[in-house]
Design a protein around this motif. Sequence first.
Motif, PDB file in Angstrom:
ATOM      1  N   ALA A   1     127.942  28.632 -10.185  1.00  0.00           N
ATOM      2  CA  ALA A   1     129.345  28.679  -9.760  1.00  0.00           C
ATOM      3  C   ALA A   1     129.918  30.059 -10.073  1.00  0.00           C
ATOM      4  O   ALA A   1     129.639  30.644 -11.113  1.00  0.00           O
ATOM      5  CB  ALA A   1     130.144  27.586 -10.460  1.00  0.00           C
ATOM      6  N   LYS A   2     130.698  30.558  -9.149  1.00  0.00           N
ATOM      7  CA  LYS A   2     131.327  31.878  -9.339  1.00  0.00           C
ATOM      8  C   LYS A   2     132.421  31.756 -10.386  1.00  0.00           C
ATOM      9  O   LYS A   2     133.269  30.883 -10.309  1.00  0.00           O
ATOM     10  CB  LYS A   2     131.955  32.379  -8.027  1.00  0.00           C
ATOM     11  CG  LYS A   2     131.073  32.283  -6.801  1.00  0.00           C
ATOM     12  CD  LYS A   2     129.905  33.247  -6.855  1.00  0.00           C
ATOM     13  CE  LYS A   2     129.097  33.268  -5.595  1.00  0.00           C
ATOM     14  NZ  LYS A   2     128.250  32.140  -5.331  1.00  0.00           N
ATOM     15  N   LYS A   3     132.374  32.650 -11.356  1.00  0.00           N
ATOM     16  CA  LYS A   3     133.424  32.674 -12.377  1.00  0.00           C
ATOM     17  C   LYS A   3     134.645  33.375 -11.815  1.00  0.00           C
ATOM     18  O   LYS A   3     134.539  34.327 -11.058  1.00  0.00           O
ATOM     19  CB  LYS A   3     132.951  33.427 -13.617  1.00  0.00           C
ATOM     20  CG  LYS A   3     131.900  32.709 -14.406  1.00  0.00           C
ATOM     21  CD  LYS A   3     131.579  33.512 -15.638  1.00  0.00           C
ATOM     22  CE  LYS A   3     130.508  32.837 -16.464  1.00  0.00           C
ATOM     23  NZ  LYS A   3     130.168  33.636 -17.635  1.00  0.00           N
TER      24      LYS A   3
ATOM     25  N   CYS B   1     128.321  17.121  -7.839  1.00  0.00           N
ATOM     26  CA  CYS B   1     129.421  16.341  -8.398  1.00  0.00           C
ATOM     27  C   CYS B   1     129.737  17.016  -9.726  1.00  0.00           C
ATOM     28  O   CYS B   1     129.267  16.590 -10.761  1.00  0.00           O
ATOM     29  CB  CYS B   1     129.020  14.888  -8.570  1.00  0.00           C
ATOM     30  SG  CYS B   1     127.402  14.679  -9.309  1.00  0.00           S
ATOM     31  N   GLN B   2     130.482  18.100  -9.639  1.00  0.00           N
ATOM     32  CA  GLN B   2     130.727  18.902 -10.834  1.00  0.00           C
ATOM     33  C   GLN B   2     131.363  18.072 -11.935  1.00  0.00           C
ATOM     34  O   GLN B   2     132.230  17.252 -11.685  1.00  0.00           O
ATOM     35  CB  GLN B   2     131.578  20.115 -10.478  1.00  0.00           C
ATOM     36  CG  GLN B   2     130.839  21.079  -9.562  1.00  0.00           C
ATOM     37  CD  GLN B   2     131.622  22.330  -9.273  1.00  0.00           C
ATOM     38  OE1 GLN B   2     132.828  22.341  -9.346  1.00  0.00           O
ATOM     39  NE2 GLN B   2     130.914  23.399  -8.950  1.00  0.00           N
ATOM     40  N   GLY B   3     130.885  18.278 -13.130  1.00  0.00           N
ATOM     41  CA  GLY B   3     131.385  17.535 -14.272  1.00  0.00           C
ATOM     42  C   GLY B   3     130.740  18.049 -15.534  1.00  0.00           C
ATOM     43  O   GLY B   3     130.039  19.055 -15.528  1.00  0.00           O
TER      44      GLY B   3
ATOM     45  N   SER C   1     129.392  21.562 -14.201  1.00  0.00           N
ATOM     46  CA  SER C   1     130.639  22.209 -13.790  1.00  0.00           C
ATOM     47  C   SER C   1     130.404  23.694 -13.519  1.00  0.00           C
ATOM     48  O   SER C   1     131.214  24.344 -12.873  1.00  0.00           O
ATOM     49  CB  SER C   1     131.731  22.033 -14.853  1.00  0.00           C
ATOM     50  OG  SER C   1     131.352  22.699 -16.047  1.00  0.00           O
ATOM     51  N   GLN C   2     129.274  24.222 -13.997  1.00  0.00           N
ATOM     52  CA  GLN C   2     128.931  25.627 -13.782  1.00  0.00           C
ATOM     53  C   GLN C   2     127.927  25.809 -12.641  1.00  0.00           C
ATOM     54  O   GLN C   2     127.380  26.884 -12.455  1.00  0.00           O
ATOM     55  CB  GLN C   2     128.391  26.222 -15.077  1.00  0.00           C
ATOM     56  CG  GLN C   2     129.435  26.225 -16.189  1.00  0.00           C
ATOM     57  CD  GLN C   2     128.834  26.624 -17.511  1.00  0.00           C
ATOM     58  OE1 GLN C   2     128.211  25.830 -18.191  1.00  0.00           O
ATOM     59  NE2 GLN C   2     129.014  27.881 -17.863  1.00  0.00           N
ATOM     60  N   VAL C   3     127.685  24.724 -11.882  1.00  0.00           N
ATOM     61  CA  VAL C   3     126.726  24.737 -10.783  1.00  0.00           C
ATOM     62  C   VAL C   3     127.457  24.352  -9.510  1.00  0.00           C
ATOM     63  O   VAL C   3     128.348  23.503  -9.519  1.00  0.00           O
ATOM     64  CB  VAL C   3     125.590  23.720 -11.055  1.00  0.00           C
ATOM     65  CG1 VAL C   3     124.637  23.630  -9.886  1.00  0.00           C
ATOM     66  CG2 VAL C   3     124.853  24.064 -12.332  1.00  0.00           C
ATOM     67  N   GLU C   4     127.085  24.989  -8.392  1.00  0.00           N
ATOM     68  CA  GLU C   4     127.639  24.572  -7.106  1.00  0.00           C
ATOM     69  C   GLU C   4     126.524  24.562  -6.069  1.00  0.00           C
ATOM     70  O   GLU C   4     125.443  25.091  -6.288  1.00  0.00           O
ATOM     71  CB  GLU C   4     128.802  25.473  -6.673  1.00  0.00           C
ATOM     72  CG  GLU C   4     128.475  26.918  -6.518  1.00  0.00           C
ATOM     73  CD  GLU C   4     129.708  27.775  -6.224  1.00  0.00           C
ATOM     74  OE1 GLU C   4     129.517  28.825  -5.604  1.00  0.00           O
ATOM     75  OE2 GLU C   4     130.829  27.412  -6.615  1.00  0.00           O
TER      76      GLU C   4
END
Length: 193
Positions: free
Chosen positions: A33-35, A149-151, A124-127
């Motif tokens: 995931a882009k910060k 399913c970010q979490g 939550s850090q993966v997309e």
Amino acid sequence: MAVNLQKGQKISLEKEAGTGLTRVIMGLGWDVAKKKGFFGFGGGSAEIDLDSSCLMFDEAGQMVDIVWFRQLQSKDTSIKHSGDNRTGAGEGDDEQISVDLSRVPAQVKSLVFTVNSFTGQSFSQVENAFCRLINAANNQEIARYNLSCQGDHSAQIMAKLYKHNGEWKMHAIGENGQGRTFEQLMPQIRSYL
């Protein structure tokens, strides 16, 4: 055309891919995931090492073998792992597990596929995370399941291939869990056997 699976959905591989299906590939893909940096603009990204595993179970729910980054093929060589991708960089599948259904030992009744964040970050850090099943004979996608399913979970039981009345089927499980390797998911996996 590939089936977009929903959590809990089951499909017949023969019905979706046709008779004569003998080899499949379970592909896993993800992006970091882009910060968000100052004023909401890009602030770089860290590497995330997601690991796919395939656990082989018999009718009694006993594990027969495991294919993962520490053992890249089953002892009978019917299942092979493409190797560990530690970043998720690039397009398409980041890791693949090839299964020769015709060579899976007769006592094996189910193959459970898991994904774990070995580096410990949460999803939550993966997309753009997905798993997909491909017909290895023609590279046609049979089914796809969205894992994004970010979490705060660090692992997921993705799917199960299982033999029912002599036919291979797929169950999209999508149950979140915690753990850096498949071992921490074993109590949850048992309920799907």
